[in-house]
Scaffold this motif. Structure first.
Motif, PDB file in Angstrom:
ATOM      1  N   TYR A  52       0.824  -1.199   0.000  1.00  0.00           N
ATOM      2  CA  TYR A  52       0.000   0.000   0.000  1.00  0.00           C
ATOM      3  C   TYR A  52       0.864   1.257   0.000  1.00  0.00           C
ATOM      4  CZ  TYR A  52      -3.926   3.059   1.128  1.00  0.00           C
ATOM      5  OH  TYR A  52      -4.889   4.035   1.081  1.00  0.00           O
ATOM      6  N   VAL A  53       1.891   1.271   0.848  1.00  0.00           N
ATOM      7  CA  VAL A  53       2.787   2.434   0.932  1.00  0.00           C
ATOM      8  C   VAL A  53       3.478   2.660  -0.414  1.00  0.00           C
ATOM      9  CG1 VAL A  53       4.924   3.287   1.991  1.00  0.00           C
ATOM     10  CG2 VAL A  53       3.104   2.333   3.424  1.00  0.00           C
ATOM     11  N   LEU A  54       3.896   1.590  -1.081  1.00  0.00           N
ATOM     12  CA  LEU A  54       4.532   1.737  -2.393  1.00  0.00           C
ATOM     13  C   LEU A  54       3.557   2.289  -3.427  1.00  0.00           C
ATOM     14  CD1 LEU A  54       6.731  -1.495  -2.540  1.00  0.00           C
ATOM     15  CD2 LEU A  54       7.507   0.880  -2.241  1.00  0.00           C
ATOM     16  N   GLN A  55       2.295   1.871  -3.355  1.00  0.00           N
ATOM     17  CA  GLN A  55       1.293   2.411  -4.271  1.00  0.00           C
ATOM     18  C   GLN A  55       1.107   3.914  -4.039  1.00  0.00           C
ATOM     19  OE1 GLN A  55       0.068   0.392  -6.740  1.00  0.00           O
ATOM     20  NE2 GLN A  55       1.521  -0.998  -5.764  1.00  0.00           N
ATOM     21  N   VAL A  56       1.008   4.300  -2.765  1.00  0.00           N
ATOM     22  CA  VAL A  56       0.848   5.721  -2.425  1.00  0.00           C
ATOM     23  C   VAL A  56       2.076   6.505  -2.875  1.00  0.00           C
ATOM     24  CG1 VAL A  56       0.670   7.357  -0.498  1.00  0.00           C
ATOM     25  CG2 VAL A  56      -0.774   5.310  -0.545  1.00  0.00           C
ATOM     26  N   PHE A  57       3.264   5.932  -2.651  1.00  0.00           N
ATOM     27  CA  PHE A  57       4.494   6.584  -3.082  1.00  0.00           C
ATOM     28  C   PHE A  57       4.476   6.817  -4.592  1.00  0.00           C
ATOM     29  CE2 PHE A  57       9.017   6.453  -4.351  1.00  0.00           C
ATOM     30  CZ  PHE A  57       9.464   7.549  -3.636  1.00  0.00           C
ATOM     31  N   GLY A  58       3.975   5.849  -5.352  1.00  0.00           N
ATOM     32  CA  GLY A  58       3.865   6.017  -6.799  1.00  0.00           C
ATOM     33  C   GLY A  58       2.951   7.174  -7.175  1.00  0.00           C
TER      34      GLY A  58
END
Length: 199
Positions: A52-58
């Motif tokens: 989830y954090v990686l998606q938000v970072f994207g």
């Protein structure tokens, strides 16, 4: 199998700050559905949170792509000018690059807050733009060094502040990015509220 697991609240707050109000519910809902229905059952809480954090970072990086790219290209241009067209008086170059940087960071903060309606998106976006810009700048400087490392160029590099300045500037620019992003964000969020525009 569905679950009531929830991703980190701070990550959702960042997502809210970097997407438009109009698209937040849709984006957040899609991410949450994928998180609960597919990622959490397959990876567990920690793996799902990282996903989830990686998606938000994207989303965050994409939201500042133009500002970050312009910031990085401006730094690469300044570095190339200093290295390949050496001078003894850097005052004019410094003033121009400083004002360009100020304008880009302020504008990035303004635009992000105007789009999202969130004051918090201003400093966040300006800081992310600096990070993206510094990655571009560092890669550009490393590329120039790979091709041009003759004594004349290295002398110009030393005279312009050295490699340390090129590669440590990101740390120095975090505070100005926060300040300028906050100022731009305050104006952008106020404009969003005043005009009630939802881009």
């Amino acid at each position: 199998m569905t679950t009531n697991a929830t991703p980190p609240l701070w990550a959702e707050s960042i997502l809210r700050a970097v997407v438009t109000r109009r698209s937040f519910d849709s984006v957040s809902g899609d991410l949450l559905e994928e998180y609960r229905d597919n990622v959490y059952p397959a990876r567990g809480q920690q793996g799902a949170d990282i996903w989830y954090v990686l998606q938000v970072f994207g989303f965050a990086i994409r939201s500042v792509g133009v500002g970050g790219a312009l910031f990085g290209l401006a730094e690469v241009a300044r570095t190339a000018l200093d290295w390949f067209v050496p001078t003894h008086d850097f005052s004019v170059r410094s003033a121009i690059s400083t004002y360009v940087g100020i304008g880009l960071l302020f504008t990035t903060g303004f635009w992000s807050a105007w789009r999202s309606g969130s004051l918090a998106s201003g400093p966040l976006s300006a800081t992310l733009a600096v990070i993206v810009g510094e990655i571009i700048s560092g890669a550009g400087a490393a590329g120039m060094l790979a091709f041009f490392h003759d004594p004349r160029t290295m002398s110009a590099v030393d005279a312009s502040g050295g490699l340390g300045e090129v590669f440590t500037l990101p740390i120095i620019l975090i505070l100005p990015a926060l300040i300028l992003g906050t100022l731009g964000g305050a104006l952008g969020a106020a404009a969003n509220q005043k005009l009630r525009i939802d881009v």
